[in-house]
Structure formats: C-alpha cells, structure tokens
Design a protein around this motif. Sequence first.
Motif, PDB file in Angstrom:
ATOM      1  N   UNK A  41       0.826  -1.207   0.000  1.00 30.51           N
ATOM      2  CA  UNK A  41       0.000   0.000   0.000  1.00 30.51           C
ATOM      3  C   UNK A  41       0.861   1.258   0.000  1.00 30.51           C
ATOM      4  N   UNK A  42       1.871   1.293   0.868  1.00 30.70           N
ATOM      5  CA  UNK A  42       2.726   2.478   0.979  1.00 30.70           C
ATOM      6  C   UNK A  42       3.494   2.734  -0.321  1.00 30.70           C
ATOM      7  N   UNK A  43       3.965   1.671  -0.962  1.00 31.06           N
ATOM      8  CA  UNK A  43       4.699   1.821  -2.219  1.00 31.06           C
ATOM      9  C   UNK A  43       3.814   2.376  -3.328  1.00 31.06           C
ATOM     10  N   UNK A  44       2.618   1.800  -3.465  1.00 27.78           N
ATOM     11  CA  UNK A  44       1.715   2.250  -4.531  1.00 27.78           C
ATOM     12  C   UNK A  44       1.263   3.685  -4.300  1.00 27.78           C
ATOM     13  N   UNK A  45       0.883   3.983  -3.040  1.00 24.17           N
ATOM     14  CA  UNK A  45       0.449   5.346  -2.707  1.00 24.17           C
ATOM     15  C   UNK A  45       1.606   6.331  -2.874  1.00 24.17           C
ATOM     16  N   UNK A  46       2.810   5.894  -2.493  1.00 22.12           N
ATOM     17  CA  UNK A  46       3.991   6.750  -2.651  1.00 22.12           C
ATOM     18  C   UNK A  46       4.270   7.068  -4.108  1.00 22.12           C
ATOM     19  N   UNK A  47       4.121   6.073  -4.978  1.00 18.66           N
ATOM     20  CA  UNK A  47       4.315   6.294  -6.414  1.00 18.66           C
ATOM     21  C   UNK A  47       3.286   7.281  -6.961  1.00 18.66           C
ATOM     22  N   UNK A  48       2.025   7.089  -6.577  1.00 12.51           N
ATOM     23  CA  UNK A  48       0.961   7.986  -7.036  1.00 12.51           C
ATOM     24  C   UNK A  48       1.181   9.408  -6.523  1.00 12.51           C
ATOM     25  N   UNK A  49       1.635   9.516  -5.285  1.00 16.90           N
ATOM     26  CA  UNK A  49       1.876  10.834  -4.684  1.00 16.90           C
ATOM     27  C   UNK A  49       3.004  11.562  -5.421  1.00 16.90           C
ATOM     28  N   UNK A  50       4.053  10.827  -5.776  1.00 17.19           N
ATOM     29  CA  UNK A  50       5.173  11.432  -6.517  1.00 17.19           C
ATOM     30  C   UNK A  50       4.722  11.969  -7.869  1.00 17.19           C
ATOM     31  N   UNK A  51       3.824  11.227  -8.522  1.00 18.78           N
ATOM     32  CA  UNK A  51       3.326  11.683  -9.830  1.00 18.78           C
ATOM     33  C   UNK A  51       2.533  12.981  -9.689  1.00 18.78           C
ATOM     34  N   UNK A  52       1.786  13.096  -8.606  1.00 22.61           N
ATOM     35  CA  UNK A  52       0.981  14.302  -8.371  1.00 22.61           C
ATOM     36  C   UNK A  52       1.805  15.445  -7.778  1.00 22.61           C
ATOM     37  N   UNK A  53       2.936  15.100  -7.147  1.00 25.99           N
ATOM     38  CA  UNK A  53       3.804  16.106  -6.502  1.00 25.99           C
ATOM     39  C   UNK A  53       5.249  15.832  -6.934  1.00 25.99           C
ATOM     40  N   UNK A  54       5.637  16.306  -8.126  1.00 31.49           N
ATOM     41  CA  UNK A  54       6.948  15.970  -8.718  1.00 31.49           C
ATOM     42  C   UNK A  54       8.154  16.313  -7.846  1.00 31.49           C
ATOM     43  N   UNK A  55       8.008  17.277  -6.941  1.00 32.39           N
ATOM     44  CA  UNK A  55       9.152  17.649  -6.100  1.00 32.39           C
ATOM     45  C   UNK A  55       9.315  16.722  -4.899  1.00 32.39           C
ATOM     46  N   UNK A  56       8.337  15.820  -4.680  1.00 28.46           N
ATOM     47  CA  UNK A  56       8.400  14.924  -3.520  1.00 28.46           C
ATOM     48  C   UNK A  56       9.274  13.712  -3.820  1.00 28.46           C
ATOM     49  N   UNK A  57       9.724  13.056  -2.759  1.00 27.64           N
ATOM     50  CA  UNK A  57      10.571  11.865  -2.893  1.00 27.64           C
ATOM     51  C   UNK A  57      10.208  10.904  -1.766  1.00 27.64           C
ATOM     52  N   UNK A  58       9.318   9.948  -2.063  1.00 27.79           N
ATOM     53  CA  UNK A  58       8.849   8.987  -1.062  1.00 27.79           C
ATOM     54  C   UNK A  58       9.624   7.684  -1.216  1.00 27.79           C
ATOM     55  N   UNK A  59      10.350   7.293  -0.187  1.00 28.65           N
ATOM     56  CA  UNK A  59      11.136   6.053  -0.211  1.00 28.65           C
ATOM     57  C   UNK A  59      10.508   5.073   0.778  1.00 28.65           C
ATOM     58  N   UNK A  60      10.103   3.906   0.293  1.00 26.63           N
ATOM     59  CA  UNK A  60       9.410   2.917   1.131  1.00 26.63           C
ATOM     60  C   UNK A  60      10.250   1.657   1.270  1.00 26.63           C
ATOM     61  N   UNK A  61      10.411   1.193   2.514  1.00 25.77           N
ATOM     62  CA  UNK A  61      11.156  -0.031   2.784  1.00 25.77           C
ATOM     63  C   UNK A  61      10.393  -0.876   3.803  1.00 25.77           C
ATOM     64  N   UNK A  62      10.628  -2.189   3.788  1.00 29.57           N
ATOM     65  CA  UNK A  62      10.022  -3.094   4.756  1.00 29.57           C
ATOM     66  C   UNK A  62      10.897  -3.220   5.995  1.00 29.57           C
ATOM     67  N   UNK A  63      11.015  -4.446   6.495  1.00 34.24           N
ATOM     68  CA  UNK A  63      11.849  -4.678   7.670  1.00 34.24           C
ATOM     69  C   UNK A  63      11.067  -5.135   8.887  1.00 34.24           C
ATOM     70  N   UNK A  64       9.726  -4.957   8.846  1.00 35.31           N
ATOM     71  CA  UNK A  64       8.911  -5.387   9.973  1.00 35.31           C
ATOM     72  C   UNK A  64       8.459  -4.220  10.841  1.00 35.31           C
TER      73      UNK A  64
END
Length: 287
Positions: A41-64
């Motif tokens: 969910x975070x990855x997909x939403x982060x990708x969509x958010x970046x497309x709508x806000x080109x200056x943003x940079x959302x990095x998503x990682x797991x790990x628990x």
Amino acid sequence: MHKHLGVKIVGILFLAVFFLTGCKNNNSKITVVGSSAMQLLAEQAGNDYRLAHPSSNIVVQGGGSGTGLSQVQAGAVEIGTSDVFAETQKGINAKKLKNHLIAVVGIVPIVNKNVGIKNLSTEQLKKIFTGKITNWKQVGGKDEPITVINRSKGSGTRTSFEDIVLKGQKPIRSQEQDSNGAVKKIVNSTPGTISYISFPYANDKHIQKLDIDHVKPTNKNITTNKWKLWSYEHMYTKGKPTKKVAAFINYMLGKKVQKDLIPEIGYLSINDMKVMRDSNNKVTKIG
C-alpha cells in the motif's frame, strides 16, 4: 581577464544552483520503513503521490513493524509503519510517537494445496501452531506431517496472529520468514506446510486459503469482526509531523487512497469498519 572572470562567475552560479537543487531534493525526501504487510500500500500510494507532486521523494522499505517503530523513535526515518500499537512493543515510548490509523488488513492462514484442508477451527489452528497437532490426518486431511512456517520476531503480522489465535500460548519452534512473499513461495512449493499472510498477498491460485470456524476470509467479514484475524495499518511519526510529512499522511487518508487504492489492492479503509480494536485487543462497536 574579463572572459576568465565571466567563466568563473558562471561556474559559481552553476554550483550554487546545483547545491540548492540538491538541498531541495534532500529536504523533500520522506522515508517510510516498517510493516511488510503495509509495504504494498505504501509503495503504490507513494508512487501515485510522486506523480501528483513531482518535487516529492517517497522512499518505502520493509523490515517489519518492530523496525519501523524503533527507526521512527530514533529519528532515523520520517514515518514508521506498523501492524501493531506502539504501546504494546518493548523499548518503544509510545507517548513520544503520534499514531495515524491508515487502513485495516486481514490475515489469513494458508496451506499447501495438497494437504486436503479448507477449514480449521480456531482451536485446531492454535494446536497446530503450538505443536499439539502434528499431522494433517488429525484434522481430516492427508496422512502427512505438518510443517509450520512462522513469521520473524518483530513482525507485526506475527504479533497479531499470536495475540488473536494463540492467546498467550508459546508457538512451536519453526522456520521463520521475513515477508509475505517468501512465506507464500515456500507454502506453494513445500508439501505439508502451513503459515499465514496478509490479504493483499493471498490472491494466488497456487495456495489454499483457510476458512476459520467456517467463516470466509473476506473484508466484509472483517468490518464486523466476524473474521477476527485483522490488524490496523499504522503510520507513526515522532511527535507532530512536519508539514511535508503531514501532507503525505493527509493524502493517505484522502479519497484517492481510501476510496480507490485501498480496496483495489485488497486492504480495507478505516472508514468502512463497524468495530474498533484497542491496544489490548478489546473490540467494540463503532457508534
């Protein structure tokens, strides 16, 4: 002389613009770390958010979930994602963190398709994961040893599963895996195996999802707690979020994510819940 001076000035201006651009990009970075159940969910939403806000940079990682909570508490990341309440975790000072409830995710037991089982009672499931039932024939399946695959310590999905199903009993010692994907792959390829994964990862014809007490694992059944195996998807910040982090969290809580993305990929909007659960696993009706 003037020519060299002009080149020097241009070079200085270029470096200044490069430096400022670099700072801007760095300042716009939001690192999201933690729950593997929420990662999709975070990855997909982060990708969509970046497309709508080109200056943003959302990095998503797991790990628990444990990693997400400890990292955000340490100030190493802007957002720590978790399937469990921060106050239930040792070494985490929940009072210093701010909880943002984003979604709900179901958890479903899965078995290798050849074991011959489609339903287990809660008691049978508990006895399998505590080592009291060791062969599938004991629950109406094949004469085949049961191999339990558990999630790693620090997994919020594991914590939720054990709190709801085992209710304080000690799990059997078994192989442990970090992610939903790894669990699914092993259960698919290894005879006699059982484990559990999050709903969004369970749409696979090669594995057998189990009913529990003859209740189907559906999001509709989660909304009323008829299906009891579920957890919240939390985003934690260290205190009040900064303006850029608050904007992303507000996006997660907005219509595009809650109404469109969340149901599309198998999660459940918090707005669809008819019950709520507290950090002590007490469930009450909403309203």
